[in-house]
Design a protein around this motif. Structure first.
Motif, PDB file in Angstrom:
ATOM      1  N   ALA A  32       0.602  -1.275  -0.283  1.00 32.55           N
ATOM      2  CA  ALA A  32       0.032   0.421  -0.206  1.00 32.55           C
ATOM      3  C   ALA A  32       1.300   0.825   0.342  1.00 32.55           C
ATOM      4  CB  ALA A  32      -1.242   0.359   1.687  1.00 32.55           C
ATOM      5  N   THR A  33       0.200   1.642  -1.087  1.00 29.77           N
ATOM      6  CA  THR A  33       1.132   3.006  -1.266  1.00 29.77           C
ATOM      7  C   THR A  33       1.009   4.326  -1.120  1.00 29.77           C
ATOM      8  OG1 THR A  33       2.385   1.892  -2.602  1.00 29.77           O
ATOM      9  CG2 THR A  33       3.856   3.377  -1.935  1.00 29.77           C
ATOM     10  N   SER A  34       0.778   5.031  -1.537  1.00 28.92           N
ATOM     11  CA  SER A  34       0.581   6.857  -1.962  1.00 28.92           C
ATOM     12  C   SER A  34      -0.276   7.130  -2.821  1.00 28.92           C
ATOM     13  CB  SER A  34       1.801   7.518  -2.073  1.00 28.92           C
ATOM     14  OG  SER A  34       1.542   8.123  -3.142  1.00 28.92           O
ATOM     15  N   MET A  35      -1.123   8.477  -2.878  1.00 24.51           N
ATOM     16  CA  MET A  35      -1.877   9.000  -3.722  1.00 24.51           C
ATOM     17  C   MET A  35      -0.888  10.625  -4.583  1.00 24.51           C
ATOM     18  SD  MET A  35      -4.145  10.469  -1.440  1.00 24.51           S
ATOM     19  CE  MET A  35      -4.990   8.731  -1.986  1.00 24.51           C
ATOM     20  N   PRO A  36      -0.309  10.482  -4.908  1.00 27.72           N
ATOM     21  CA  PRO A  36       0.554  11.500  -4.817  1.00 27.72           C
ATOM     22  C   PRO A  36       0.602  11.686  -6.456  1.00 27.72           C
ATOM     23  CG  PRO A  36      -1.286  11.643  -4.235  1.00 27.72           C
ATOM     24  CD  PRO A  36      -0.722  10.380  -4.435  1.00 27.72           C
ATOM     25  N   GLY A  37       0.833  12.451  -6.723  1.00 26.66           N
ATOM     26  CA  GLY A  37       0.453  13.569  -7.800  1.00 26.66           C
ATOM     27  C   GLY A  37       0.299  13.208  -9.242  1.00 26.66           C
ATOM     28  N   GLU A 133      -0.595   5.250   4.082  1.00 25.35           N
ATOM     29  CA  GLU A 133       0.041   4.528   3.241  1.00 25.35           C
ATOM     30  C   GLU A 133       1.550   4.732   2.109  1.00 25.35           C
ATOM     31  OE1 GLU A 133      -1.284   0.244   2.534  1.00 25.35           O
ATOM     32  OE2 GLU A 133      -2.826   0.802   4.125  1.00 25.35           O
ATOM     33  N   GLY A 134       1.661   4.423   2.161  1.00 34.86           N
ATOM     34  CA  GLY A 134       3.037   4.815   0.562  1.00 34.86           C
ATOM     35  C   GLY A 134       3.679   5.780   1.009  1.00 34.86           C
ATOM     36  N   ALA A 167      -1.494   5.896  -2.234  1.00 29.34           N
ATOM     37  CA  ALA A 167      -2.764   6.817  -2.579  1.00 29.34           C
ATOM     38  C   ALA A 167      -3.823   5.900  -3.112  1.00 29.34           C
ATOM     39  CB  ALA A 167      -1.667   8.057  -3.375  1.00 29.34           C
ATOM     40  N   VAL A 168      -4.156   5.682  -3.585  1.00 27.41           N
ATOM     41  CA  VAL A 168      -4.829   4.257  -4.537  1.00 27.41           C
ATOM     42  C   VAL A 168      -5.899   3.747  -3.311  1.00 27.41           C
ATOM     43  CG1 VAL A 168      -4.962   2.271  -6.160  1.00 27.41           C
ATOM     44  CG2 VAL A 168      -3.998   3.855  -6.559  1.00 27.41           C
ATOM     45  N   VAL A 169      -4.991   3.119  -2.501  1.00 29.61           N
ATOM     46  CA  VAL A 169      -6.157   2.665  -1.078  1.00 29.61           C
ATOM     47  C   VAL A 169      -6.535   3.490  -0.729  1.00 29.61           C
ATOM     48  CG1 VAL A 169      -5.300   1.567   1.144  1.00 29.61           C
ATOM     49  CG2 VAL A 169      -4.042   0.724  -0.864  1.00 29.61           C
ATOM     50  N   ALA A 171      -7.552   6.896  -1.411  1.00 27.26           N
ATOM     51  CA  ALA A 171      -8.460   7.044  -1.853  1.00 27.26           C
ATOM     52  C   ALA A 171      -9.611   5.714  -2.568  1.00 27.26           C
ATOM     53  CB  ALA A 171      -7.929   7.493  -3.971  1.00 27.26           C
ATOM     54  N   GLN A 172      -9.702   4.428  -2.410  1.00 23.87           N
ATOM     55  CA  GLN A 172     -10.301   3.784  -2.335  1.00 23.87           C
ATOM     56  C   GLN A 172     -11.295   3.814  -1.056  1.00 23.87           C
ATOM     57  OE1 GLN A 172      -7.762   0.328  -3.133  1.00 23.87           O
ATOM     58  NE2 GLN A 172      -8.282   0.123  -5.432  1.00 23.87           N
ATOM     59  N   THR A 173     -10.783   4.136  -0.019  1.00 26.08           N
ATOM     60  CA  THR A 173     -10.972   3.959   1.251  1.00 26.08           C
ATOM     61  C   THR A 173     -12.484   4.977   1.084  1.00 26.08           C
ATOM     62  OG1 THR A 173      -9.217   3.204   2.151  1.00 26.08           O
ATOM     63  CG2 THR A 173     -10.996   4.873   3.571  1.00 26.08           C
ATOM     64  N   GLU A 174     -11.940   6.490   0.648  1.00 26.41           N
ATOM     65  CA  GLU A 174     -12.818   7.125   0.469  1.00 26.41           C
ATOM     66  C   GLU A 174     -14.008   6.983  -0.388  1.00 26.41           C
ATOM     67  OE1 GLU A 174     -14.587  10.960   0.494  1.00 26.41           O
ATOM     68  OE2 GLU A 174     -13.307  10.433   1.876  1.00 26.41           O
ATOM     69  N   THR A 175     -13.656   6.657  -1.798  1.00 21.07           N
ATOM     70  CA  THR A 175     -14.737   6.275  -2.867  1.00 21.07           C
ATOM     71  C   THR A 175     -15.980   5.481  -1.969  1.00 21.07           C
ATOM     72  OG1 THR A 175     -13.583   3.979  -3.606  1.00 21.07           O
ATOM     73  CG2 THR A 175     -13.276   6.542  -4.748  1.00 21.07           C
ATOM     74  N   ALA A 176     -15.800   4.579  -0.955  1.00 23.48           N
ATOM     75  CA  ALA A 176     -16.392   3.202  -0.155  1.00 23.48           C
ATOM     76  C   ALA A 176     -16.748   4.080   0.746  1.00 23.48           C
ATOM     77  CB  ALA A 176     -15.458   2.473  -0.042  1.00 23.48           C
ATOM     78  N   GLY A 177     -16.170   5.145   2.078  1.00 26.46           N
ATOM     79  CA  GLY A 177     -17.041   5.328   2.800  1.00 26.46           C
ATOM     80  C   GLY A 177     -17.367   7.192   2.225  1.00 26.46           C
TER      81      GLY A 177
END
Length: 208
Positions: A32-37, A133-134, A167-169, A171-177
């Motif tokens: 699990a890592t980042s979301m960045p730009g 994460e990340g 970041a993907v992890v 962001a996926q948490t946000e899309t779910a909740g």
């Protein structure tokens, strides 16, 4: 370099985030890592309009707040990493172009999320005890700062892949909740944009 899935938000990362408008840091190899730009399209290429900001101030929940509070320093570290590689000599053009896209996309997104938190009367600082994460550790950032040429390009790509995965992890948490429509949409854009960039970076690594 030591890998780690989670790293507590550091004061350094937070200070860097606020300085960019917040913007700054992940560990390569972590699942699990980042979301960045990333290049998330028009949404990330300009500052939020008055109407966008007004909509974002509407309904929101704790997941929306946490998403913004965590993603700001996460994006900030990606910008910092991109600045490091852009300051190096002997970096392949494709890698420099990617770093530029990451920086140009995530800066405006930091401003957007900062404006949301302000409208929600929430701090841009994450509450203590939370991890992201990340995020790169101080030793990882020091190694990137010291690297040169092709070694710097390879290390940047390896670290940014891990950062993007984190970041993907998140962001996926946000899309779910999440509840706020604008925040959820940004999270979806981050997932799509960063997953595409992960594939691009993995391909670039095979050419170096």
């Amino acid at each position: 370099m030591n890998t780690r899935k989670l790293l507590p938000l550091s004061a350094v990362a937070l200070a860097a985030a606020l300085a960019l408008a917040g913007c700054s840091t992940g560990t390569p190899g972590s699942s699990a890592t980042s979301m960045p730009g990333m290049d998330h399209g028009a949404m990330s290429s300009s500052s939020p309009s008055a109407s966008e900001s007004s909509q974002a101030v509407g309904d929101h929940n704790a997941a929306d707040v946490m998403f913004a509070q965590m993603m700001i320093p996460h994006h900030a570290q990606a910008v910092e990493m991109s600045d490091m590689i852009l300051a190096r000599q002997g970096i392949p053009n494709e890698v420099s172009a990617l770093a530029t896209r990451i920086k140009d996309a995530q800066g405006p997104e930091i401003e957007k999320m900062t404006s949301w938190l302000s409208g929600w009367n929430q701090s841009t600082q994450m509450p203590g005890g939370h991890s992201m994460e990340g995020m790169m550790g101080a030793d990882d950032m020091a190694k990137l700062q010291a690297a040169q040429g092709a070694d710097a390009a390879k290390l940047f790509l390896t670290q940014m892949i891990a950062h993007h995965k984190g970041a993907v992890v998140m962001a996926q948490t946000e899309t779910a909740g999440g509840q706020n429509a604008d925040a959820v949409q940004l999270a979806k854009d981050i997932v799509a944009g960063q997953e595409a960039e992960i594939k691009e970076m993995q391909q670039l690594l095979t050419t170096l």
